[in-house]
Design a protein around this motif. Structure first.
Motif, PDB file in Angstrom:
ATOM      1  N   GLU A  56      65.807  48.347  53.785  1.00  0.00           N
ATOM      2  CA  GLU A  56      64.554  48.299  53.865  1.00  0.00           C
ATOM      3  C   GLU A  56      63.859  49.415  54.662  1.00  0.00           C
ATOM      4  O   GLU A  56      62.680  49.873  54.430  1.00  0.00           O
ATOM      5  N   ALA A  87      70.650  44.773  53.980  1.00  0.00           N
ATOM      6  CA  ALA A  87      69.321  44.537  53.303  1.00  0.00           C
ATOM      7  C   ALA A  87      68.207  45.201  54.288  1.00  0.00           C
ATOM      8  O   ALA A  87      67.116  45.731  54.024  1.00  0.00           O
ATOM      9  N   SER A  88      68.458  44.765  55.615  1.00  0.00           N
ATOM     10  CA  SER A  88      67.495  45.243  56.714  1.00  0.00           C
ATOM     11  C   SER A  88      67.451  46.957  56.860  1.00  0.00           C
ATOM     12  O   SER A  88      66.408  47.463  56.981  1.00  0.00           O
ATOM     13  N   ASN A 126      65.886  41.190  54.121  1.00  0.00           N
ATOM     14  CA  ASN A 126      65.597  42.545  54.681  1.00  0.00           C
ATOM     15  C   ASN A 126      64.607  42.400  55.777  1.00  0.00           C
ATOM     16  O   ASN A 126      64.400  43.499  56.221  1.00  0.00           O
ATOM     17  N   SER A 153      72.948  44.076  49.359  1.00  0.00           N
ATOM     18  CA  SER A 153      71.391  43.789  50.073  1.00  0.00           C
ATOM     19  C   SER A 153      70.701  42.470  49.138  1.00  0.00           C
ATOM     20  O   SER A 153      69.709  42.000  49.684  1.00  0.00           O
TER      21      SER A 153
END
Ligand code: KG4
Ligand code: ZN
Length: 345
Positions: free
Chosen positions: A255, A251-252, A205, A200
């Motif tokens: 998050e 990363a998304s 994100n 990530s």
């Protein structure tokens, strides 16, 4: 800092051995009272289970059998004590994999019986939240705690030592489980949390707006909708033969998990007027979660505490700490103590 045997004995403090074998770590620790750790030995089976993409229960039990004696010997020798110095023994008896739990439990029972010292069965979840007592010497209840691990996601009011009120839990997947499943779907391997965290760092994100389940601002959690959404995203991309930017997906996803965990914890602390939130469990090792919760804590004047990474993931020191507070509260178990795979806090 490790004390010498004589120093400890002169202080007449309670010395305990703690044993943990609920999943894929065989662990033993020696503590003086509840917060001073003389040794904390962890033998992890991650390399063994990696090739299967997750923990294989029978393999875990067999590995515990092979390792437990070695780990206990090492814990005693690093603490510079012998079995005769022990005042009591703490052991995890649930929740966890039944075959894995039984190894540590049977070992602890046999040892307590042969030494003639008390046995204290410890709830693994109580162990996780107790890790903060070891790291933060001044920490005293009451406070709010967020427990996030491979098997659990709970928001809990710690009213006193050994006295809890569960505000909420997960309705489906635990947060760590979600990390592990998404990691597998992205072909990144096991355990998912640390791998997703690492990858990530190279991703955006905000690239994909995955859903956040706030469940009308209550205290429960749900990660299955998020999981389905990520899996659908991956499948759609594959069907259209479009490139998947794994770093952005990771990363998304991370998050979205962190957002829900951190916001819900802060919301609960404000509603219940807590000035301290502690974070614990394997997912508490997550850098982004620590960062986000600390940011929100600062904005809202709430103190955020978490243990060092070695005390976030499974270890026996946290079991010894919880065992101590149970011991001084009068808890004693006998030779009938059984493993309870779905034990609740
Ligand atoms: O507390 P733990 O060692 O075992 C249980 O009691 O379940 O937690 C293991 C979980 C795994 O799901 C793992 O992926 C997750 O903790 N984990 C993390 C990180 N390190 C471990 N999740 C997110 N970020 C991390 N850095
Ligand atoms: Zn755990």
């Amino acid at each position: 800092m490790i004390d010498t045997k004589n120093e400890i004995i002169n202080k007449k403090e309670l010395i305990s051995l703690a044993i943990e074998s609920s999943c894929d770590e065989t662990a033993a620790a020696v503590l003086v009272n509840g917060r001073k750790v003389l040794s904390n030995i962890i033998s992890t089976q991650i390399e063994t289970h990696k090739k299967f993409g997750g923990v294989v229960p029978e393999v875990a039990s067999r590995k515990h059998i092979e390792n437990i004696d070695i780990v206990v010997d090492e814990a005693l020798s690093e603490a510079n004590i012998t079995f005769d110095d022990l005042d009591f023994i703490s052991v995890t008896y649930g929740p966890g994999l039944v075959g894995a739990l039984l190894v540590g439990l049977s070992y602890a029972k046999a040892l307590a019986f042969s030494l003639g010292v008390p046995l204290v069965g410890v709830n693994h979840i109580e162990g996780h939240l107790s890790a903060n007592y070891i790291e933060h010497k001044d920490l005293e209840p009451p406070f709010l705690t967020l427990i996030v691990s491979g098997g659990h996601t709970n928001l809990v009011e710690v009213k006193n030592y050994c006295e809890y009120n569960i505000l909420g839990g997960t309705r489906d997947d635990a947060s760590g489980e979600a990390f592990d499943k998404i990691s597998r779907a992205l072909g990144l391997g096991y355990p998912g949390g640390p791998i997703i965290q690492k990858i990530s760092e190279k991703g955006n994100n905000e690239a994909i707006d995955f859903p956040r389940a706030y469940l009308n601002e209550g205290y429960d959690f749900s990660f299955s909708g998020l999981k389905s959404s990520v899996l659908n995203y991956i499948n759609n991309k594959k069907m259209k033969n479009e490139e998947i930017i794994v770093e952005d997906v990771a990363a998304s996803f991370q998050e979205a998990v962190v957002d829900v965990l951190a916001n819900k914890a802060i919301h609960a602390a404000k509603e219940k007027s807590y000035k301290t939130i502690t974070l614990s469990g394997g997912v508490a090792a997550n850098k982004r979660l620590r960062e986000k919760l600390s940011e929100l804590g600062k904005e809202n004047n709430i103190d955020i505490k978490y243990p060092p990474i070695v005390l976030c993931t499974d270890n026996a020191a946290m079991i010894g700490c919880a065992g101590y507070y149970n011991y001084i509260n009068g808890k004693r178990d006998n030779m009938k103590l059984n493993a309870v795979p779905n034990l609740k806090l």
